[in-house]
Write a protein that holds these residues in place. Sequence first.
Motif, short mmCIF file in Angstrom:
data_model
loop_
_atom_site.label_atom_id
_atom_site.label_comp_id
_atom_site.label_asym_id
_atom_site.label_seq_id
_atom_site.Cartn_x
_atom_site.Cartn_y
_atom_site.Cartn_z
N HIS A 73 4.24 1.27 -26.59
CA HIS A 73 4.17 0.66 -25.26
C HIS A 73 5.54 0.05 -24.97
CE1 HIS A 73 2.19 -1.65 -21.99
NE2 HIS A 73 3.11 -2.55 -22.30
N ALA A 74 6.12 0.35 -23.79
CA ALA A 74 7.50 -0.09 -23.55
C ALA A 74 7.78 -0.33 -22.08
CB ALA A 74 8.47 0.97 -24.08
N SER A 75 8.75 -1.23 -21.86
CA SER A 75 9.23 -1.51 -20.50
C SER A 75 10.74 -1.71 -20.58
CB SER A 75 8.56 -2.76 -19.93
OG SER A 75 8.92 -3.89 -20.69
N GLY A 76 11.36 -1.68 -19.42
CA GLY A 76 12.79 -1.91 -19.36
C GLY A 76 13.28 -1.90 -17.93
N PRO A 77 14.57 -2.19 -17.74
CA PRO A 77 15.13 -2.29 -16.39
C PRO A 77 15.33 -0.92 -15.75
CG PRO A 77 16.85 -2.58 -18.01
CD PRO A 77 15.57 -2.49 -18.77
N ILE A 78 15.02 -0.86 -14.45
CA ILE A 78 15.27 0.35 -13.67
C ILE A 78 15.79 -0.06 -12.29
CG2 ILE A 78 13.53 1.74 -14.84
CD1 ILE A 78 11.75 1.33 -12.29
N PHE A 79 16.42 0.89 -11.62
CA PHE A 79 16.79 0.75 -10.21
C PHE A 79 15.90 1.66 -9.39
CE2 PHE A 79 20.79 -0.47 -12.24
CZ PHE A 79 21.16 -1.58 -11.49
N VAL A 80 15.44 1.15 -8.25
CA VAL A 80 14.72 1.97 -7.27
C VAL A 80 15.34 1.69 -5.91
CG1 VAL A 80 12.56 2.07 -8.58
CG2 VAL A 80 12.91 0.22 -6.95
#
Length: 176
Positions: free
Chosen positions: A71-78
């Motif tokens: 299970h993972a999360s992280g920074p993104i640009f949209v």
Amino acid sequence: MHTWYLGGLDHRPFQHLFEKNDTELAALGIQRRWAGATGGHPCRISLSDPPAGRELLLLSHVHLPLHSPYHASGPIFVQRGVTRCVLPPGEVPPYVQRRMISLRAYDQDALMRSAQLCAGTDAGVQLDQLFADPAVAFVQLHNAAHGCFSCQADRVGSDHATGRDLHDVIGATPAA
């Protein structure tokens, strides 16, 4: 013939966030940014570098929301005003080709089966090799230098047999 395709994130969970002011966004841990002329902020929805001056949001996104040790999360640009891009089988977008890429292959239970690093120009060949293993259900691509989630490769015709389409997980993004 390629057995995989790359797809961006579903745009719908992010639309309402662009209507919030900067104070409201900050309370959610989100920052409003503007695309620069030299790129470097690829949109995870459109799978492209936004044109200079386009409004972006920088936020944490759960890119592997399944119940798994990975299970993972992280920074993104949209970016504002785009819809989900699904590329033809075997196509790798230019922003991926310009980077070192980490490929992480998972099975249907979201357990990692393989991982490797490659030049973005070699991502297509590496994806072909990873999807040669019938146990590989999907592969997540990450920008190797910063570790950010880039996009996901899925099997052509898989129709997400388990009903778990990671591109449409609305509950994995901030809703407040």
